[in-house]
Design an enzyme around this catalytic site. Structure first.
Site, PDB file in Angstrom:
ATOM      1  N   ASP A 139     -30.541   2.690  37.007  1.00  0.00           N
ATOM      2  CA  ASP A 139     -29.542   3.338  37.861  1.00  0.00           C
ATOM      3  C   ASP A 139     -28.933   4.540  37.138  1.00  0.00           C
ATOM      4  O   ASP A 139     -29.645   5.276  36.448  1.00  0.00           O
ATOM      5  CB  ASP A 139     -28.479   2.305  38.240  1.00  0.00           C
ATOM      6  CG  ASP A 139     -27.891   2.545  39.625  1.00  0.00           C
ATOM      7  OD1 ASP A 139     -27.274   3.612  39.819  1.00  0.00           O
ATOM      8  OD2 ASP A 139     -28.044   1.681  40.498  1.00  0.00           O
ATOM      9  N   HIS A 201     -22.152   4.765  40.430  1.00  0.00           N
ATOM     10  CA  HIS A 201     -23.135   3.978  41.180  1.00  0.00           C
ATOM     11  C   HIS A 201     -23.714   2.848  40.327  1.00  0.00           C
ATOM     12  O   HIS A 201     -23.793   1.689  40.764  1.00  0.00           O
ATOM     13  CB  HIS A 201     -24.234   4.917  41.663  1.00  0.00           C
ATOM     14  CG  HIS A 201     -25.213   4.307  42.618  1.00  0.00           C
ATOM     15  ND1 HIS A 201     -26.299   3.566  42.203  1.00  0.00           N
ATOM     16  CD2 HIS A 201     -25.287   4.354  43.966  1.00  0.00           C
ATOM     17  CE1 HIS A 201     -26.999   3.184  43.262  1.00  0.00           C
ATOM     18  NE2 HIS A 201     -26.409   3.652  44.348  1.00  0.00           N
ATOM     19  N   SER A 526     -27.947   0.353  48.592  1.00  0.00           N
ATOM     20  CA  SER A 526     -27.710   0.270  47.142  1.00  0.00           C
ATOM     21  C   SER A 526     -26.803  -0.898  46.799  1.00  0.00           C
ATOM     22  O   SER A 526     -26.880  -1.460  45.709  1.00  0.00           O
ATOM     23  CB  SER A 526     -27.059   1.565  46.640  1.00  0.00           C
ATOM     24  OG  SER A 526     -27.984   2.581  46.461  1.00  0.00           O
TER      25      SER A 526
END
Length: 735
Positions: A139, A201, A526
């Site tokens: 990620d 994220h 996600s």
């Protein structure tokens, strides 16, 4: 700006271009990945092979050395290099090469969610085994100073761990929770790179899987509760491949090469992109080699729904995850001066300081100098007169440029939306999306009132009884690569998920936003992907020796049906919503062997030397036994794609289940199907006398020609009164 991950990083280019040329004045070298299959026994021999192959096509040793970007030598054999078109073609013709494909840019695709999934804090756990599980997260890195990553109560990393922690830049190092951290920027140069998460994220996804339990977590008071991962005792290894401009295939493949060798037990990737072949997709390639080492890979399905054929990460050895909503929503109350009140969609952290504020509309505040073809109602750059907006709330239609409204002095925006979204978003100013009919009444009020006023309140939590439901943005099938595999496989919460974040990124990721914190609320597949990765880790903590396909099957066959079903969602939820606790004791599993995957790949048209290199086994498709059914894979779901509604429906599925429930048990088949379909199971009863015993059966589907039909859903359930082992049966007419 809508903050739905996997679309927050937009592609600036689909390929990486390089400035130096060779052999032609107008030919530009581009980055390609040359995949060679299984890794040789020694790194030195792999590197030598890569150099020799490259030199054989470049034919200039100096240029060959310059052009090579990276060699993959740990878990598989491949290299990345800047190549000319003719060099690419020569490599494709080499019998030692599986595939040559351009390096593309991929994009990035909670307090309440685990309770919603039936996993309260008091759920039964196997703490000792759970703390030995390592989840690899590919990620944007990690913000290790977030409370979710504290290592209180955890001992040293498991002895099997062979990874490393790259302490560089402002990244302070790892601990006993985040035991590994690497970064990759071979795809493009990044100044001062480190594993530090500057986007948020990666921290969000990692903490959803295995974040420590932290009481009192919230986003400025919203979603307040205990934030925790599905397996709070498990360890995290982060592999940073995504940067400001996206995620390079070169870096993704390098991360997977390392992660498999480092000793991770599961992999989670909340990113993706289009691909036409499993051999030309770094995620599919890496996940295949991970599967061979006993590592399950979970991936997000994408955020391009609700259109058909938008699902990504569709390799059958990947667990592909779509997104659903929870029983919690955030709504934002809007009130205007004449008493109109309405509940809008957004995640608004701002509390009003006044009872009411001046209100205007985009039409009344229009900039007189804008072009005629520019719609002022959109409230985008240059469309409004700052003098008419300053100190006011603006009524816009369909959309807005939020930083523009703030820059010209606007205090907030009410957005008229013809279609109400199922996901809230955060903004740099107070914003609420409201129904068009209500906005029309507000517009009339503004036009007829000398001093119109309004207020946008801070968001509140409301209960949503119609759950679970598929998120509108969640990508749908059919599978664009394989017409015999239903994708996505499963769904999990992906709307308005609170989890860890990075203080280096604002709440909205906008530079004008001055809100920074260690938690944020984000939506997207996600967010659903790490829920399934956490559930898989939970199942593995009770069955550490189960294969990736066994864990995948357990999660799919115990999933819960969705309450809302229609043609649009039928190809969006696969087996249904995960039920982690039930998945620990699934009763029966659909296991998949390497020979199953070889048969599948043969049926998909992969043949010759390339297939042999990919599977690392002598492979001749003409000698692979044909079981005579519609498909060649022992998959937990069944999918039949038809091309003509004028022909009768006919399909046969062959499946084998393994008993992992009660040693002595009898399962009976229960079929649910539309009246127009006849679904027969032979035999319709399976008797087991011991654990790990296998039984095979056949599912036959018959039906008349069906005009004006796009999709039909059915199901098969094996039931022994204790276990419900359910498989979806999906039909789709690709006409």
């Amino acid at each position: 700006m809508v903050r739905i991950c996997m679309i927050t990083l937009f592609l600036l280019a689909t390929q990486l271009h390089w400035s130096f040329t060779h052999g032609s004045s107008d030919a530009v070298r581009e980055a390609y990945i040359v995949y060679l299959g299984e890794a040789p026994q020694s790194k030195a021999s792999a590197t030598e092979l890569h150099h020799n192959l490259l030199s054989s096509v470049v034919r200039d040793d100096h240029i060959a050395q310059q052009s090579r970007i990276y060699s993959y030598t740990k878990s598989f054999s491949a290299f990345a290099a800047n190549l000319l078109p003719q060099e690419v073609q020569r490599l494709k013709e080499n019998e030692n090469v599986v595939s040559v494909f351009p390096s593309k840019m991929r994009k990035l695709h909670t307090t309440r969610s685990w309770d919603f999934l039936g996993m309260p804090q008091s759920v039964k756990r196997n703490h000792q085994i759970e703390s030995n599980i390592i989840v690899g997260v590919v990620d944007t890195g990690v913000y290790i100073d977030a409370p979710s990553f504290n290592d209180k109560g955890l001992g040293p990393p498991p002895s099997k761990w062979k990874g490393t922690c790259q302490v560089k830049g402002n990244f302070s190092g790892c601990n006993n929770k985040v035991i590994g951290a690497r970064f990759y920027n071979y795809g493009f140069k990044i100044p001062n790179p480190s594993p530090l998460d500057e986007d948020g994220h990666g921290s969000h996804t990692s903490s959803t899987i295995a974040g420590s339990s932290i009481a009192g977590a919230s986003l400025y008071g919203l979603a307040k509760g205990t934030a925790r991962g599905g397996v709070p005792s498990a360890r995290i290894a982060v592999y940073k491949v995504c940067w400001e401009f996206g995620c390079s295939d070169i870096d993704i493949l390098a991360a997977l090469d390392d992660a498999i060798n480092d000793g991770v037990d599961l992999l989670s990737l909340s990113l993706g992109g289009d691909s036409s072949s499993y051999f030309e997709n770094p995620i599919a390639v890496g996940a295949f080699h991970a599967m061979k080492k006993g590592i399950l890979t979970t991936c997000s399905a994408g955020n391009d729904g609700p259109s058909y054929y938008t699902v990504e990460n569709t390799a059958p050895w990947i667990l592909t995850v779509g997104a659903t909503g929870m029983d919690r929503q955030f709504r934002t109350l809007v009130e205007v001066g004449n008493g109109i009140k309405t509940s809008g969609f957004s995640i608004n952290t701002f509390s009003p300081n006044k009872r009411m504020y001046p209100l205007t509309t985009a039409a009344k505040a229009v900039n007189g100098s804008i072009p005629r073809n520019q719609n002022p109602w959109l409230c985008d750059e240059g469309s409004l007169d700052a003098n008419k907006v300053k100190g006011k709330i603006v009524l816009c239609k369909e959309d807005l440029t939020q930083d523009y409204i703030k820059d010209i002095g606007g205090l907030g925006a009410i957005i008229s939306a013809s279609q109400q979204s199922d996901v809230g978003s955060t903004f740099v100013i107070p914003v609420a999306f409201i129904d068009t009919n209500i906005s029309n009444k507000i517009e009339k009020y503004v036009n007829l009132t000398r001093a119109p006023r309004a207020v946008i309140y801070k968001s509140t939590t409301v209960r949503n009884a119609a759950t679970p439901f598929v998120a509108s943005f969640s990508s749908r099938g059919p599978n664009p690569i394989s017409s015999t595999i239903l994708k996505p496989d499963i769904v999990a919460p992906g709307i308005d998920i609170l989890a860890a974040y990075s203080k280096l990124a604002s709440v909205t990721a906008e530079p004008e936003d001055n809100r920074f914190g260690v938690y944020n609320i984000i939506s997207g597949t996600s967010m659903s992907c790490p829920h399934v990765a956490g559930a898989a880790a939970y199942v593995k903590s009770f069955h550490p020796n189960w294969s990736p396909s066994a864990i995948k099957s357990a999660l799919m066959t115990t999933a819960s049906e969705l309450k809302i079903k229609d043609v649009e969602t039928g190809l969006a939820y696969g087996a249904g919503q995960i039920d982690p606790v039930r998945a620990v004791d699934p009763g029966l599993i659909y296991d998949v062997s390497t020979s199953d995957y070889i048969r599948f790949l043969c049926n998909e048209g992969y043949t010759g030397t390339a297939l042999q290199l990919f599977t690392n086994a002598p492979t001749n498709c003409s000698s692979v036994p044909d079981i005579g059914g519609l498909d060649a894979l022992n998959y937990p779901s069944m999918y039949l794609e038809l091309n003509d509604t004028s022909y009768s429906v006919s399909g046969i599925f062959h499946r084998t289940v393994t008993n992992v429930g009660s040693p002595k048990s009898i399962y009976k088949a229960i079929v649910k199907a539309p009246a127009v379909l006849k679904v027969t199971v032979v035999p319709n009863q399976l008797s087991f006398s011991h654990l790990n015993e296998k039984k095979s059966f056949t599912v036959v589907i018959k039906g008349p020609p069906l005009d004006n039909v796009t999709s039909l859903s059915a199901s098969l359930e094996w039931n022994d009164t204790k276990h419900r082992v359910k498989s979806p049966i999906q039909l789709f007419w690709a006409v």
